[in-house]
Design an enzyme around this catalytic site. Structure first.
Site, short mmCIF file in Angstrom:
data_model
loop_
_atom_site.label_atom_id
_atom_site.label_comp_id
_atom_site.label_asym_id
_atom_site.label_seq_id
_atom_site.Cartn_x
_atom_site.Cartn_y
_atom_site.Cartn_z
CD GLU A 113 -22.87 -9.05 -0.95
OE1 GLU A 113 -23.56 -9.39 -2.77
OE2 GLU A 113 -23.42 -10.18 -0.39
CG ASN B 250 -21.97 -7.15 5.91
OD1 ASN B 250 -21.18 -7.95 6.81
ND2 ASN B 250 -23.10 -7.61 5.09
CD GLU C 94 -25.31 -10.78 4.83
OE1 GLU C 94 -25.64 -11.93 3.69
OE2 GLU C 94 -25.53 -9.76 5.11
CG ASP D 53 -27.65 -18.84 5.70
OD1 ASP D 53 -27.10 -19.03 5.76
OD2 ASP D 53 -28.54 -17.45 5.21
C1 XIL Z 1 -31.45 -11.17 1.27
C2 XIL Z 1 -32.60 -11.32 1.43
O1 XIL Z 1 -32.86 -12.11 2.45
C3 XIL Z 1 -33.41 -11.75 0.21
O2 XIL Z 1 -35.05 -11.58 1.15
C4 XIL Z 1 -33.42 -11.04 -0.71
O3 XIL Z 1 -34.47 -11.33 -1.94
C5 XIL Z 1 -32.38 -10.56 -1.14
O4 XIL Z 1 -31.24 -10.00 -0.61
N1 XIL Z 1 -26.40 -10.84 1.43
C6 XIL Z 1 -26.59 -9.23 1.81
C7 XIL Z 1 -28.23 -9.45 2.07
O5 XIL Z 1 -26.05 -9.28 2.12
O6 XIL Z 1 -28.66 -8.44 2.00
C8 XIL Z 1 -28.80 -10.45 1.29
O7 XIL Z 1 -29.69 -10.50 1.87
C9 XIL Z 1 -28.82 -12.14 1.77
C10 XIL Z 1 -26.91 -12.09 0.69
#
Ligand code: XIL
Length: 699
Positions: free
Chosen positions: A332, A375, A439, A441
């Site tokens: 990010e 990423n 990631e 969802d």
């Molecule tokens: C999230 C986790 O899933 C949570 O448990 C934590 O509280 C916060 O981070 N983008 C990312 C991940 O790159 O690392 C994040 O993961 C979700 C958003």
């Protein structure tokens, strides 16, 4: 993290697409096959007997006592007063009450004491193991008043070793007095996982590894079984982040990350490392100067911060060098609203672009076998995508060792569209980088004001269509996409339960009881068992074949996906071991091949490579104990294997089963193992395999 506004804005646009996509929906499902199960309550505290019912103070100053001043129900509650610190409060020992690996719902009613006004409360657990304490929040900061009762509810799974375990309620700040009442601890009895449905990893075996982001709870019991059945890649959702691995400078903690890596090894799964550099979940000390003050942009601080970064990557990357096949080196870092496209994090303000350069350089040195990724989220949004493209192009031109772009793909039921996802992938192809979905969802919500406690059927249908649209794109670009990972395993535990607001979300392929949802069936290209109509053929030429049999409408939740004799070699819907009740294809006149071997080079670097092998027992008899043999043509030498033992004599390799995977079920049962090997110049795949002396088919 994605901002709500960017998502919500896109979601509004996406809504326009919803009606259209619903028309084309693959799975005309009316509901998900959730089994009826009532929660089991293992502990309640009503305080109606006049005692404190096992609750005790955490500190030494406060008073925890039964009270008749107010009550949520009945006439009594538990009052905590005389607090001298925000962490003071009532606590209840649960060490012998909870079962490790079971997810419990924690619920309590709370109210500020008369005259205390408005107070922020939260509920947490404290677990200790051999003298080390950990604190985890179960319910985030919640506003309560002295005028009424507020419920705090959340879920938690004890997954670590513990010799002390307790729940407690505290204030976020201040020392106000407060009441609690009607505490309850309950769980939903686990449903067995469906063993008779195709595994995702077999469906996509010819396309890309399929991963899930997990924590330790997902390694245990039914969740662990679901993870091992469907996924051949795993990401630590939190356990490899900086706050988890180096909470204090030079003090490294790997307990949870090690557990995830051990599970991956035992199950022949790849590991994605997440993440070395992020602006979140990084301890404050990292950005403090030599005097312990927040860093300002000076040359000395830049040197110090880059040195800390290098030491961190050397330690964590080095520890998992043999296990992690891809690292999210930086996470990010793009902000499309900046003219240079770079997020103004502390990393950036102290070091400019050098933190990215340093991170990739050091990662390559300590983890030479891992592919190195940048990423980010919202990479389908044109402005952000293009800023990311420019940065990757610049870094590559400078010689920074960057191998790939990770697309987080956090979306919702109407966004992003297949077309946006398509141009997201297509944009990066000219850069010659690998691409991974890291990631994924799909929230069932399109605005933060919505909230459901159970997912409406139409949302699940839209979700299925959204996933289908994305997977059609991933298959189309399977030559460019080297991994597809979900951010979670099942709907029982998802980060979207607390982001962007606290509410239950249902974003994954398996429901809260680990059962396959309409989205699962859409993704594998089959009709849902609850479908009211047949699956429509996929629009994509590279989509999986429709199952040759019509969907079962029987009480059994198993689909009738059976091996189709006419399926092309790339057909990836393969029978699961328990599908052995179905006879093998007959009538072709060709004697059945007793075994099939799929040999894949999943990772290759200048001197070595990782091979993954899936053996299918396609004969009518079970195999009990196996030895697989092949001959290397180019001098490759195996030097490690997992889920198996290896031996090599000259060019001849023999791999035998591990203690636990010697049995291969008849008529389609599979086992897999992996290995590392050297190579030099050419790395041709073996062209022939024998299993216990029988020649196997390839692929
Ligand atoms: C999230 C986790 O899933 C949570 O448990 C934590 O509280 C916060 O981070 N983008 C990312 C991940 O790159 O690392 C994040 O993961 C979700 C958003």
């Amino acid at each position: 993290m994605p901002t709500l506004s960017s998502r919500a804005g896109r979601a509004t646009l996406g809504l326009l697409m919803l009606t259209l996509s619903a028309l084309a929906v693959v799975v005309a499902s009316t509901s998900t096959p959730v089994r009826a199960a009532d929660p089991v309550t293992v502990l309640t505290s009503s305080f109606e007997d006049g005692t404190v019912q096992g609750w005790a103070r955490r500190g030494t100053a406060e008073l925890v006592e039964n009270s008749t001043a107010v009550a949520h129900a009945g006439t009594r509650s538990l009052l905590t007063s005389g607090r001298t610190a925000s962490w003071n409060g009532p606590s209840r020992d649960l060490l012998t009450t909870v079962t490790r690996g079971t997810r419990y719902t924690y619920s309590v009613w709370a109210r500020a004491a008369a005259g205390a006004g408005t107070v922020q409360l939260r509920m947490s657990v404290e677990r200790r193991w051999q003298g080390t304490a950990n604190y985890e929040q179960v319910v985030n900061s919640t506003t309560v008043t002295d005028g009424g009762w507020t419920q705090l509810t959340g879920g938690y799974t004890l997954a670590n070793d513990a010799d002390f375990f307790a729940v407690y309620v505290e204030t976020v700040s201040g020392t106000a007095s407060f009441h609690i009442d009607d505490f309850s601890l309950s769980y939903l009895p686990a449903s067995p996982i469906q063993t008779d449905i195709p595994s995702l990893k077999s469906v996509f075996a010819n396309d890309f590894p399929i991963g899930a982001a997990v924590g330790r709870p997902q390694l245990l019991a039914e969740r662990g079984q679901l993870l091992a059945k469907h996924f051949n890649s795993v990401t630590a959702g939190n356990a490899m982040k900086w706050d988890a691995t180096e909470p204090t400078e030079g003090v490294f903690t790997y307990t949870d990350a090690d557990a995830i890596v051990a599970f991956a090894r035992a199950n022949a799964m790849l590991v994605r490392g997440h993440t070395f550099v992020w602006h979140n979940q990084t301890p404050a000390w990292v950005f403090n100067d030599a005097n312990g003050q927040p860093m300002t942009a000076t040359a000395a601080n830049k040197t110090l911060l880059l040195a800390r970064l290098e030491a961190h990557i050397r330690a964590v990357g080095g520890r998992y060098a043999a296990d992690v096949s891809a690292w999210d080196v930086v996470n990010e870092v793009i902000d499309e609203n900046q003219s240079d496209g770079l997020r103004r994090s502390t990393w950036y303000t102290i070091t400019g672009l050098d933190y990215i350069r340093t991170a990739f350089r050091v990662a390559r040195q300590v983890a030479p076998n891992a592919k190195l990724f940048i990423n980010d989220y919202n990479t389908n949004v044109a402005a952000k995508r293009d800023k990311l493209y420019n940065l990757v192009a610049q870094l590559k031109a400078e010689g920074v060792p960057i191998d790939g772009v990770g697309h987080q793909q956090h979306g919702n039921i109407s966004w992003p569209t297949g077309a946006e996802t398509d141009s997201m992938i297509a944009t990066f192809i000219p850069l010659g980088v690998e691409q991974q979905i890291t990631e994924m969802d799909t929230s069932i919500y399109t605005s933060s004001s919505e909230s459901f406690t159970t997912p409406p059927a139409d949302r699940l249908t839209s979700q299925a269509a959204r996933y289908k649209a994305w997977f059609d794109v991933y298959r189309k670009y399977k030559a460019n996409i080297t991994s597809v990972t979900f951010w979670g395993l099942a709907d029982d535990e998802t980060w979207l339960d607390s982001y962007p607001v606290s509410r239950k979300d249902f974003p994954l392929l398996f429901d809260v009881q680990l059962q396959a949802k309409p989205a699962y069936w859409a993704v594998i290209g089959a009709a849902s068992p609850t479908a009211s109509g047949p699956a429509s053929p996929s629009a994509s030429a590279s989509a999986p074949p429709s199952p040759s049999a019509s969907p079962s409408r029987s009480a059994s939740p198993s689909p009738s996906v059976s091996p189709s004799p006419s399926a092309s070699p790339s057909a990836s819907v393969s029978p699961s071991p328990s599908a052995s009740a179905s006879p093998p294809p007959s009538g072709s006149g060709v004697p059945p091949v007793p075994c099939r071997v799929k040999y894949t080079v999943t990772n290759q670097w200048n001197t070595g490579f990782q091979g993954d092998v899936v053996i299918t027992n396609s004969g009518p008899a079970a195999v009990n104990g196996w030895a697989l043999r092949w001959t290397f043509a180019n001098g490759q030498v195996v030097n490690q294997s997992w889920s198996s033992t290896y031996a090599q004599s000259g060019a001849n390799v023999t791999i035998t089963n591990a203690a636990w995977n010697g049995a291969i079920v008849a008529n389609g049962g599979t086992v897999s193992f992996g290995f590392l090997s050297s190579w030099n110049g050419t790395n041709a795949k073996p062209t022939a395999f024998t299993l216990n002396g029988n020649t196997c088919a390839l692929g």
